[in-house]
Design an enzyme around this catalytic site. Structure first.
Site, PDB file in Angstrom:
ATOM      1  N   ASN A   1       0.837  -1.217   0.000  1.00 53.67           N
ATOM      2  CA  ASN A   1       0.000   0.000   0.000  1.00 53.67           C
ATOM      3  C   ASN A   1       0.863   1.255   0.000  1.00 53.67           C
ATOM      4  O   ASN A   1       0.517   2.242  -0.663  1.00 53.67           O
ATOM      5  CB  ASN A   1      -0.961  -0.004   1.190  1.00 53.67           C
TER       6      ASN A   1
ATOM      7  N   ARG B   1       2.765   1.446  25.510  1.00 55.75           N
ATOM      8  CA  ARG B   1       2.188   1.842  24.222  1.00 55.75           C
ATOM      9  C   ARG B   1       2.173   3.364  24.092  1.00 55.75           C
ATOM     10  O   ARG B   1       2.413   3.918  23.019  1.00 55.75           O
ATOM     11  CB  ARG B   1       0.748   1.332  24.114  1.00 55.75           C
TER      12      ARG B   1
ATOM     13  N   MET C   1       0.277  -2.742  12.259  1.00 53.78           N
ATOM     14  CA  MET C   1      -0.480  -3.698  13.054  1.00 53.78           C
ATOM     15  C   MET C   1      -0.398  -3.387  14.554  1.00 53.78           C
ATOM     16  O   MET C   1      -0.079  -4.262  15.353  1.00 53.78           O
ATOM     17  CB  MET C   1       0.031  -5.116  12.756  1.00 53.78           C
TER      18      MET C   1
ATOM     19  N   HIS D   1      -8.147  -1.337   5.664  1.00 51.88           N
ATOM     20  CA  HIS D   1      -8.445  -2.636   6.280  1.00 51.88           C
ATOM     21  C   HIS D   1      -8.964  -3.601   5.209  1.00 51.88           C
ATOM     22  O   HIS D   1      -9.798  -3.217   4.379  1.00 51.88           O
ATOM     23  CB  HIS D   1      -9.494  -2.460   7.391  1.00 51.88           C
TER      24      HIS D   1
ATOM     25  N   ASP E   1      -9.988   5.468  15.315  1.00 50.66           N
ATOM     26  CA  ASP E   1     -10.309   5.907  16.672  1.00 50.66           C
ATOM     27  C   ASP E   1      -9.706   4.897  17.651  1.00 50.66           C
ATOM     28  O   ASP E   1      -8.869   4.082  17.262  1.00 50.66           O
ATOM     29  CB  ASP E   1     -11.830   6.104  16.848  1.00 50.66           C
TER      30      ASP E   1
ATOM     31  N   GLY F   1     -10.847   2.263  18.985  1.00 49.44           N
ATOM     32  CA  GLY F   1     -11.273   0.866  18.888  1.00 49.44           C
ATOM     33  C   GLY F   1     -10.495   0.121  17.807  1.00 49.44           C
ATOM     34  O   GLY F   1      -9.601   0.663  17.159  1.00 49.44           O
TER      35      GLY F   1
ATOM     36  N   GLU G   1      -7.277  -2.374  -2.597  1.00 49.93           N
ATOM     37  CA  GLU G   1      -6.698  -1.429  -1.628  1.00 49.93           C
ATOM     38  C   GLU G   1      -5.783  -0.438  -2.350  1.00 49.93           C
ATOM     39  O   GLU G   1      -5.779   0.754  -2.050  1.00 49.93           O
ATOM     40  CB  GLU G   1      -5.890  -2.180  -0.568  1.00 49.93           C
TER      41      GLU G   1
END
Ligand code: GAR
Length: 214
Positions: A17, A68, A93, A112, A144, A146, A177
């Protein structure tokens, strides 16, 4: 009229990509400049693709960070120092923390390999085959907190064939993609992407029509 949008691309893997973005820029289909590519994986092929295109490539191994949040703060420092306007997750990832999300509100997009909200997370292609859907595809969406839950900007579908294994389906989705992601980034360059917050509902994304050339 499009301006040149400054991109920071985050990667973890092969970087096809990223290559599609670089090719679209070179082919003058995308008015953008990739200021930096950041990989959390040292051996990622994407790093080579960046360097081959003369783009700065930085390795930030998440294992070198205590949390993180610390990792994301380091990413933010790199992106900010290079004037990045839009952050592109191209096979990156890792889930993002507020340290990165809040630094680029509604300025982080992800690609995705499924038609969200179906099959989020890892191996969207495998999930689609396991479920037995006849149509799947890819999604470009805002990121976001999630897992692949942010507002959807664009989607493209591909058929699932009876003969498909995961590799064949992955290849067919990737080809989509590679069309969709540069297209969406060009909409950003043209200032055509607008987010409409909605009371009690998910925000909705509008893509304005292009301004006709004078
Ligand atoms: C792509 O299929 C992308 O959609 C997927 O990883 C692949 C990266 O390929 N991303 C995710 O699954 C994120 N949840 P690439 O490194 O060749 O661009």
């Amino acid at each position: 009229m499009a301006g040149v949008i400054v991109l920071g691309v985050l990667v973890s893997g092969s970087g096809t990509n990223l290559q599609a973005i670089l090719d679209a820029i070179r082919g003058q289909r995308l008015d953008a400049r990739v200021a930096v590519v950041v990989s959390n994986v040292a051996g990622a092929r994407a790093l080579e693709r960046a360097r081959d295109a003369g783009v700065e490539a930085v390795v930030l191994d998440h294992n070198d960070f205590a949390s993180r949040t610390d990792f994301d703060a380091a990413v933010v420092a790199i992106l900010r120092a290079r004037g990045v306007e839009l952050v592109v997750l191209a096979g990156f990832m890792r889930l993002l923390t507020p340290a990165l999300l809040d630094a680029f509100p509604m300025r982080i997009v992800n690609v995705h390999p499924a038609l969200l909200p179906a099959f989020p997370g890892v191996a969207g292609q495998r999930q689609a085959l396991a479920y037995g859907v006849r149509v799947t595809g890819c999604t470009v969406h805002f990121v976001d907190g999630g897992t692949d839950t942010g507002p959807i900007i664009a989607q493209a579908s591909v058929p699932v064939l009876d003969t498909d294994d995961e590799a064949a389906l992955t290849t067919r989705i990737l080809a989509k993609e590679h069309e969709l992601l540069p297209q969406v980034l060009q909409w950003f360059a043209e200032g055509r992407v607008a987010v409409q917050p909605r009371e009690g509902a998910r925000a909705r994304v509008h893509v304005r029509p292009p301004v006709p050339e004078a």
